[in-house]
Write a protein that holds these residues in place. Structure first.
Motif, PDB file in Angstrom:
ATOM      1  N   LEU A  58      -5.432  -8.533  -7.004  1.00  0.00           N
ATOM      2  CA  LEU A  58      -4.615  -7.323  -7.107  1.00  0.00           C
ATOM      3  C   LEU A  58      -4.025  -7.164  -8.499  1.00  0.00           C
ATOM      4  N   LEU A  86       2.575   2.043  -3.460  1.00  0.00           N
ATOM      5  CA  LEU A  86       1.793   2.280  -4.677  1.00  0.00           C
ATOM      6  C   LEU A  86       2.050   3.638  -5.331  1.00  0.00           C
ATOM      7  N   GLU A 100      -6.930  -5.533 -10.257  1.00  0.00           N
ATOM      8  CA  GLU A 100      -7.284  -4.221  -9.716  1.00  0.00           C
ATOM      9  C   GLU A 100      -6.206  -3.172  -9.971  1.00  0.00           C
ATOM     10  N   LEU A 101      -4.939  -3.576  -9.886  1.00  0.00           N
ATOM     11  CA  LEU A 101      -3.839  -2.612  -9.978  1.00  0.00           C
ATOM     12  C   LEU A 101      -3.191  -2.568 -11.355  1.00  0.00           C
ATOM     13  N   ARG A 126       3.944   2.825 -13.240  1.00  0.00           N
ATOM     14  CA  ARG A 126       2.581   2.390 -13.566  1.00  0.00           C
ATOM     15  C   ARG A 126       2.553   0.967 -14.097  1.00  0.00           C
ATOM     16  N   GLN A 174       0.827  -1.210   0.000  1.00  0.00           N
ATOM     17  CA  GLN A 174       0.000   0.000   0.000  1.00  0.00           C
ATOM     18  C   GLN A 174       0.860   1.258   0.000  1.00  0.00           C
TER      19      GLN A 174
END
Length: 250
Positions: free
Chosen positions: A168, A127, A171-172, A132, A124
């Motif tokens: 994840l 991030l 999502e990421l 990217r 977290q």
């Protein structure tokens, strides 16, 4: 991966952070990235051990004392880190094992506090700094799926981490999220056992493993490097067990 003296530097200009890198798998992984020209930051809780690891690795390596259980310290570290191309979370934990009927639930909670939560909050905190389309690679453990008596707590901790990987990765995205799940590896994690007992444990596992030996830190480092640098792999938990988890064995 190139050799340390190779003129080929495919990761030149890239920044890699390896957390939990003062020895063992983390140190070997940092060495693999440094050998290919990356600027590598290694973290851990003991500055002297980190400095010694940095000296052994060589290359563009810097050591930073960081406690992954301290969220404020994590936030400050990544706020000052600049862009991170690849993050490897090799944060080990040793609590949470033992027969289930006698399992100390406070010890199990401490096991989650020592490995699961540090991985989660480190990711977290990282991030905002991560490139990217960079990568995050976790180090879990084959106890998540091995069904060995006395490892239910360890399986829960590592299984929880592995369960994070697929959602994840979606999502990421386009940030890639993967994990390597090692089997028995000869690292300082085993140093709490007397040398003779440790050797007996290793020999026992080697005898039932198709590869015929326990792992070395460099074996796991190669798997971590592969997942981090292959831009077409995400959402994967890669077993690196020497075949120990195969249904039929040898």
């Amino acid at each position: 991966m190139s050799t340390p003296n190779s003129p080929v530097q495919p990761l030149a200009g890239q920044r890699v952070v390896v957390m939990g890198a003062s020895s063992g798998i983390g140190e070997a992984t940092a060495a693999a990235f440094a050998a290919d020209g990356a600027e590598v930051v290694i973290t851990g809780r003991d500055q002297d051990r980190l400095d010694a690891a940095a000296d052994r690795i060589g290359g563009k390596v810097s050591a930073y004392r960081l406690d992954a259980t301290d969220r404020a310290a994590l936030d400050a570290f990544f706020a000052a880190s600049g862009t991170v191309d690849h993050l490897v979370l090799a944060l080990s934990g040793s609590k949470g094992g033992g027969p289930f009927a006698e399992l100390d639930l406070a010890e199990l909670a401490a096991g989650f506090d020592g490995k699961f939560w540090p991985h989660v909050q480190a990711l977290q905190a990282a991030l905002p700094a991560l490139r990217r389309d960079g990568s995050v690679t976790l180090v879990t453990a084959a106890s998540a799926r091995a069904a060995l008596p006395g490892t239910a707590g360890l399986a829960a901790i590592n299984g929880a981490l592995e369960a994070l990987v697929p959602p994840l990765a979606v999502e990421l995205a386009p940030l890639r999220i993967n994990a390597v799940s090692p089997g028995v590896v000869d690292t300082p994690w085993w140093d709490s056992l007397p040398a003779e007992q440790r050797r007996a444990v290793f020999d026992g596992f080697a005898a039932i493993t198709p590869a015929g030996r326990v792992g070395r830190p460099e074996d796991i480092a190669r798997a971590l490097y592969l997942l981090a640098t292959n831009g077409f792999v995400t959402g994967v938990v890669l077993e690196a067990t020497g075949g120990a988890t195969l249904a039929t064995g040898r």
